[in-house]
Design a protein around this motif. Structure first.
Motif, PDB file in Angstrom:
ATOM      1  N   PRO A 109       7.291   0.748  18.027  1.00  0.00           N
ATOM      2  CA  PRO A 109       8.243  -0.082  18.778  1.00  0.00           C
ATOM      3  C   PRO A 109       8.244   0.233  20.275  1.00  0.00           C
ATOM      4  CG  PRO A 109       9.401   1.614  17.543  1.00  0.00           C
ATOM      5  CD  PRO A 109       7.964   1.664  17.083  1.00  0.00           C
ATOM      6  N   ASN A 110       8.448  -0.826  21.061  1.00  0.00           N
ATOM      7  CA  ASN A 110       8.574  -0.711  22.514  1.00  0.00           C
ATOM      8  C   ASN A 110       7.293  -0.221  23.204  1.00  0.00           C
ATOM      9  OD1 ASN A 110      11.385  -1.436  22.314  1.00  0.00           O
ATOM     10  ND2 ASN A 110      11.805   0.674  21.689  1.00  0.00           N
ATOM     11  N   ILE A 111       6.160  -0.370  22.536  1.00  0.00           N
ATOM     12  CA  ILE A 111       4.871  -0.025  23.128  1.00  0.00           C
ATOM     13  C   ILE A 111       4.157  -1.339  23.476  1.00  0.00           C
ATOM     14  CG2 ILE A 111       2.668   1.169  22.821  1.00  0.00           C
ATOM     15  CD1 ILE A 111       5.101   3.005  22.774  1.00  0.00           C
ATOM     16  N   PRO A 112       3.721  -1.514  24.708  1.00  0.00           N
ATOM     17  CA  PRO A 112       3.090  -2.786  25.090  1.00  0.00           C
ATOM     18  C   PRO A 112       1.775  -3.028  24.347  1.00  0.00           C
ATOM     19  CG  PRO A 112       2.833  -1.169  26.844  1.00  0.00           C
ATOM     20  CD  PRO A 112       3.783  -0.567  25.852  1.00  0.00           C
ATOM     21  N   VAL A 113       1.533  -4.290  24.025  1.00  0.00           N
ATOM     22  CA  VAL A 113       0.316  -4.690  23.322  1.00  0.00           C
ATOM     23  C   VAL A 113      -0.629  -5.366  24.306  1.00  0.00           C
ATOM     24  CG1 VAL A 113      -0.676  -6.107  21.488  1.00  0.00           C
ATOM     25  CG2 VAL A 113       1.563  -5.015  21.164  1.00  0.00           C
ATOM     26  N   VAL A 114      -1.811  -4.785  24.448  1.00  0.00           N
ATOM     27  CA  VAL A 114      -2.869  -5.391  25.261  1.00  0.00           C
ATOM     28  C   VAL A 114      -3.842  -6.063  24.301  1.00  0.00           C
ATOM     29  CG1 VAL A 114      -4.746  -5.007  26.907  1.00  0.00           C
ATOM     30  CG2 VAL A 114      -2.631  -3.659  27.073  1.00  0.00           C
ATOM     31  N   CYS A 115      -4.022  -7.346  24.488  1.00  0.00           N
ATOM     32  CA  CYS A 115      -4.813  -8.140  23.557  1.00  0.00           C
ATOM     33  C   CYS A 115      -6.109  -8.614  24.219  1.00  0.00           C
ATOM     34  CB  CYS A 115      -3.982  -9.346  23.107  1.00  0.00           C
ATOM     35  SG  CYS A 115      -4.849 -10.481  22.036  1.00  0.00           S
ATOM     36  N   TYR A 116      -7.219  -8.178  23.683  1.00  0.00           N
ATOM     37  CA  TYR A 116      -8.527  -8.650  24.132  1.00  0.00           C
ATOM     38  C   TYR A 116      -8.599 -10.158  23.913  1.00  0.00           C
ATOM     39  CZ  TYR A 116     -13.693  -8.503  24.516  1.00  0.00           C
ATOM     40  OH  TYR A 116     -15.006  -8.677  24.886  1.00  0.00           O
ATOM     41  N   ILE A 117      -9.206 -10.848  24.846  1.00  0.00           N
ATOM     42  CA  ILE A 117      -9.219 -12.313  24.797  1.00  0.00           C
ATOM     43  C   ILE A 117      -9.922 -12.841  23.554  1.00  0.00           C
ATOM     44  CG2 ILE A 117     -11.348 -12.647  26.117  1.00  0.00           C
ATOM     45  CD1 ILE A 117      -9.707 -14.919  27.615  1.00  0.00           C
ATOM     46  N   ASN A 118     -10.753 -12.026  22.930  1.00  0.00           N
ATOM     47  CA  ASN A 118     -11.417 -12.408  21.678  1.00  0.00           C
ATOM     48  C   ASN A 118     -10.425 -12.319  20.526  1.00  0.00           C
ATOM     49  OD1 ASN A 118     -13.472 -11.948  23.586  1.00  0.00           O
ATOM     50  ND2 ASN A 118     -14.960 -11.493  21.992  1.00  0.00           N
ATOM     51  N   SER A 119      -9.470 -13.229  20.518  1.00  0.00           N
ATOM     52  CA  SER A 119      -8.401 -13.222  19.521  1.00  0.00           C
ATOM     53  C   SER A 119      -7.820 -14.629  19.440  1.00  0.00           C
ATOM     54  CB  SER A 119      -7.307 -12.220  19.913  1.00  0.00           C
ATOM     55  OG  SER A 119      -6.818 -12.521  21.209  1.00  0.00           O
ATOM     56  N   GLU A 126       1.737 -13.292  20.633  1.00  0.00           N
ATOM     57  CA  GLU A 126       2.566 -12.192  20.124  1.00  0.00           C
ATOM     58  C   GLU A 126       2.348 -10.916  20.935  1.00  0.00           C
ATOM     59  OE1 GLU A 126       5.463 -10.641  17.616  1.00  0.00           O
ATOM     60  OE2 GLU A 126       4.764 -12.726  17.723  1.00  0.00           O
ATOM     61  N   SER A 127       1.382 -10.933  21.858  1.00  0.00           N
ATOM     62  CA  SER A 127       1.046  -9.760  22.664  1.00  0.00           C
ATOM     63  C   SER A 127       1.767  -9.802  24.014  1.00  0.00           C
ATOM     64  CB  SER A 127      -0.471  -9.707  22.887  1.00  0.00           C
ATOM     65  OG  SER A 127      -1.162  -9.674  21.650  1.00  0.00           O
ATOM     66  N   ASP A 128       1.745  -8.683  24.713  1.00  0.00           N
ATOM     67  CA  ASP A 128       2.400  -8.613  26.020  1.00  0.00           C
ATOM     68  C   ASP A 128       1.494  -9.109  27.148  1.00  0.00           C
ATOM     69  OD1 ASP A 128       5.061  -7.148  25.510  1.00  0.00           O
ATOM     70  OD2 ASP A 128       3.607  -5.931  24.439  1.00  0.00           O
ATOM     71  N   ILE A 129       0.200  -8.797  27.032  1.00  0.00           N
ATOM     72  CA  ILE A 129      -0.735  -9.172  28.085  1.00  0.00           C
ATOM     73  C   ILE A 129      -2.142  -9.242  27.494  1.00  0.00           C
ATOM     74  CG2 ILE A 129      -1.083  -6.769  28.820  1.00  0.00           C
ATOM     75  CD1 ILE A 129      -1.293  -7.827  31.719  1.00  0.00           C
ATOM     76  N   CYS A 130      -2.944 -10.129  28.020  1.00  0.00           N
ATOM     77  CA  CYS A 130      -4.332 -10.237  27.574  1.00  0.00           C
ATOM     78  C   CYS A 130      -5.248  -9.476  28.524  1.00  0.00           C
ATOM     79  CB  CYS A 130      -4.758 -11.708  27.519  1.00  0.00           C
ATOM     80  SG  CYS A 130      -4.018 -12.638  26.157  1.00  0.00           S
ATOM     81  N   CYS A 131      -6.491  -9.312  28.102  1.00  0.00           N
ATOM     82  CA  CYS A 131      -7.510  -8.724  28.970  1.00  0.00           C
ATOM     83  C   CYS A 131      -8.870  -9.272  28.581  1.00  0.00           C
ATOM     84  CB  CYS A 131      -7.508  -7.197  28.890  1.00  0.00           C
ATOM     85  SG  CYS A 131      -8.244  -6.530  27.365  1.00  0.00           S
ATOM     86  N   PRO A 152      -8.092  -6.565  19.500  1.00  0.00           N
ATOM     87  CA  PRO A 152      -8.419  -6.013  18.191  1.00  0.00           C
ATOM     88  C   PRO A 152      -9.644  -5.094  18.209  1.00  0.00           C
ATOM     89  CG  PRO A 152      -9.371  -8.199  18.391  1.00  0.00           C
ATOM     90  CD  PRO A 152      -8.702  -7.881  19.711  1.00  0.00           C
ATOM     91  N   ASP A 153     -10.267  -4.883  19.385  1.00  0.00           N
ATOM     92  CA  ASP A 153     -11.571  -4.208  19.435  1.00  0.00           C
ATOM     93  C   ASP A 153     -11.443  -2.710  19.699  1.00  0.00           C
ATOM     94  OD1 ASP A 153     -14.210  -3.560  19.624  1.00  0.00           O
ATOM     95  OD2 ASP A 153     -14.601  -4.621  21.481  1.00  0.00           O
ATOM     96  N   SER A 299       0.854 -14.569  28.342  1.00  0.00           N
ATOM     97  CA  SER A 299       0.047 -13.339  28.300  1.00  0.00           C
ATOM     98  C   SER A 299      -1.201 -13.471  29.171  1.00  0.00           C
ATOM     99  CB  SER A 299      -0.368 -13.017  26.858  1.00  0.00           C
ATOM    100  OG  SER A 299       0.759 -12.693  26.084  1.00  0.00           O
ATOM    101  N   LEU A 300      -1.797 -14.646  29.161  1.00  0.00           N
ATOM    102  CA  LEU A 300      -2.991 -14.877  29.967  1.00  0.00           C
ATOM    103  C   LEU A 300      -2.661 -14.902  31.463  1.00  0.00           C
ATOM    104  CD1 LEU A 300      -4.631 -17.592  27.703  1.00  0.00           C
ATOM    105  CD2 LEU A 300      -5.706 -15.413  28.323  1.00  0.00           C
ATOM    106  N   ASP A 301      -1.562 -15.560  31.800  1.00  0.00           N
ATOM    107  CA  ASP A 301      -1.160 -15.648  33.215  1.00  0.00           C
ATOM    108  C   ASP A 301      -0.819 -14.296  33.803  1.00  0.00           C
ATOM    109  OD1 ASP A 301      -1.563 -18.360  33.402  1.00  0.00           O
ATOM    110  OD2 ASP A 301       0.549 -18.907  33.083  1.00  0.00           O
ATOM    111  N   LEU A 302      -0.186 -13.448  32.996  1.00  0.00           N
ATOM    112  CA  LEU A 302       0.145 -12.093  33.475  1.00  0.00           C
ATOM    113  C   LEU A 302      -1.128 -11.319  33.750  1.00  0.00           C
ATOM    114  CD1 LEU A 302       2.273 -10.011  34.121  1.00  0.00           C
ATOM    115  CD2 LEU A 302       2.380  -9.397  31.699  1.00  0.00           C
TER     116      LEU A 302
END
Length: 307
Positions: A109-119, A126-131, A152-153, A299-302
């Protein structure tokens, strides 16, 4: 009786239909050479989606895999997005769904989720920010928290963790099937037989392969590296489709594929016949729920703001 079109007739019809329907064709760097050649834009998935959004096209034919077409829809919600082969998917993107991500967030809980764009778009939302693979390090560095969930990588997450040892990176156990097949002994064999030739690999490769490479970068970063380098020969450790762009842009340089496993079968599904059929019949339109699009776009805009 239906007459089968030859290659030149297909190209002619594709170009005619593009003009007639005010359409553009996007092709990822990993697509077949002939598909790249008929595209209006060739590049990485995010780059293509952003370029397409700036055009006045009514229809976007995305020659890639499903999550890429979803991203194009997110950036161009009023355009019709067509995926020429409906079952062209990214296995890594399918290694996590939104239900699994929500369970992970409950565990941390309360840990930011970085989501690779391959998702998928839903996971992005559902993620906080993409990369992307090119900006993942900077995105994670930008976060104030000392602990980050990376999905997810696991291989890209491991690469990021080594660049930012002061942060704890908790990686989801996903991976790119093609890049993950590359073995470090294949790299050792190249060193043995080709001496000091530069080896360039994608961070989706396993950590032991990445550790031995001369340069680690995204597809676009590999292309830029080669264009600026003085060397005339390179070994490339990413999906073989990139060789077409590299050879086209650098006709006086030679390129060798690091491993025969670096072929993505899903990227190779799209043929000229599929592009023609997508344009002719406007089939396999990609649609994304408006709420999911809005969340994913946030998430993408951030990410883009930080980049």
């Amino acid at each position: 009786m239906i007459t089968k079109l030859n290659t030149q007739e297909l190209i002619h019809e594709i170009n005619r239909l593009k003009k007639e329907k005010k359409a553009i064709i996007l092709a990822h760097n990993y697509q077949r050479a002939e598909v790249q050649d008929i595209a209006d834009f060739v590049g990485d998935s995010l780059e293509l989606s952003r370029k397409a959004a700036k055009t006045k096209a009514d229809i976007i034919v995305f020659c890639g895999v499903h999550f890429m077409a979803e991203s194009a829809k997110i950036f161009s919600p009023d355009k019709k997005i067509l995926l020429p082969v409906y079952d062209a998917i990214c296995p890594m993107a399918d290694m996590i769904d939104v239900a699994q991500l929500r369970l992970l967030k409950k565990e941390f809980p309360n840990i930011p989720v970085v989501c690779y764009i391959n998702s998928s778009a839903e996971v992005k939302g559902e993620s906080d920010i993409c990369c992307t693979s090119s900006n993942a390090v900077n995105v994670v560095k930008s976060l104030d928290e000392d602990k980050v969930l990376f999905i997810p990588d696991r291989n890209l997450g491991s690469y990021v963790a080594k660049q930012i040892p002061e942060k704890e990176i908790v990686c989801w156990d996903g991976f790119c099937i093609s890049h993950n097949r590359v073995r470090s002994d294949e790299l050792d064999m190249v060193r043995k037989h080709r001496g000091k030739i530069k080896i360039l690999v994608h961070p989706e490769c396993s950590p032991d392969v990445v550790e031995k490479a001369d340069f680690v970068g995204s597809t676009s970063q590999i292309i830029k590296y080669v264009s600026k380098a003085d060397e005339k020969e390179f070994v490339i450790g990413t999906e073989m489709g990139i060789l077409h762009s590299l050879e086209h842009q650098n006709p006086h340089k030679k390129f060798y594929l690091l491993s025969p496993s670096l072929i993505c079968s899903n990227m190779k599904k799209t043929r000229l016949e599929d592009v023609y059929r997508a344009l002719k019949d406007e089939i396999y339109e990609i649609k994304v729920d408006k709420d999911i699009m809005a969340a994913a776009k946030k998430s993408l805009d951030l990410m883009l703001k930080i980049s």
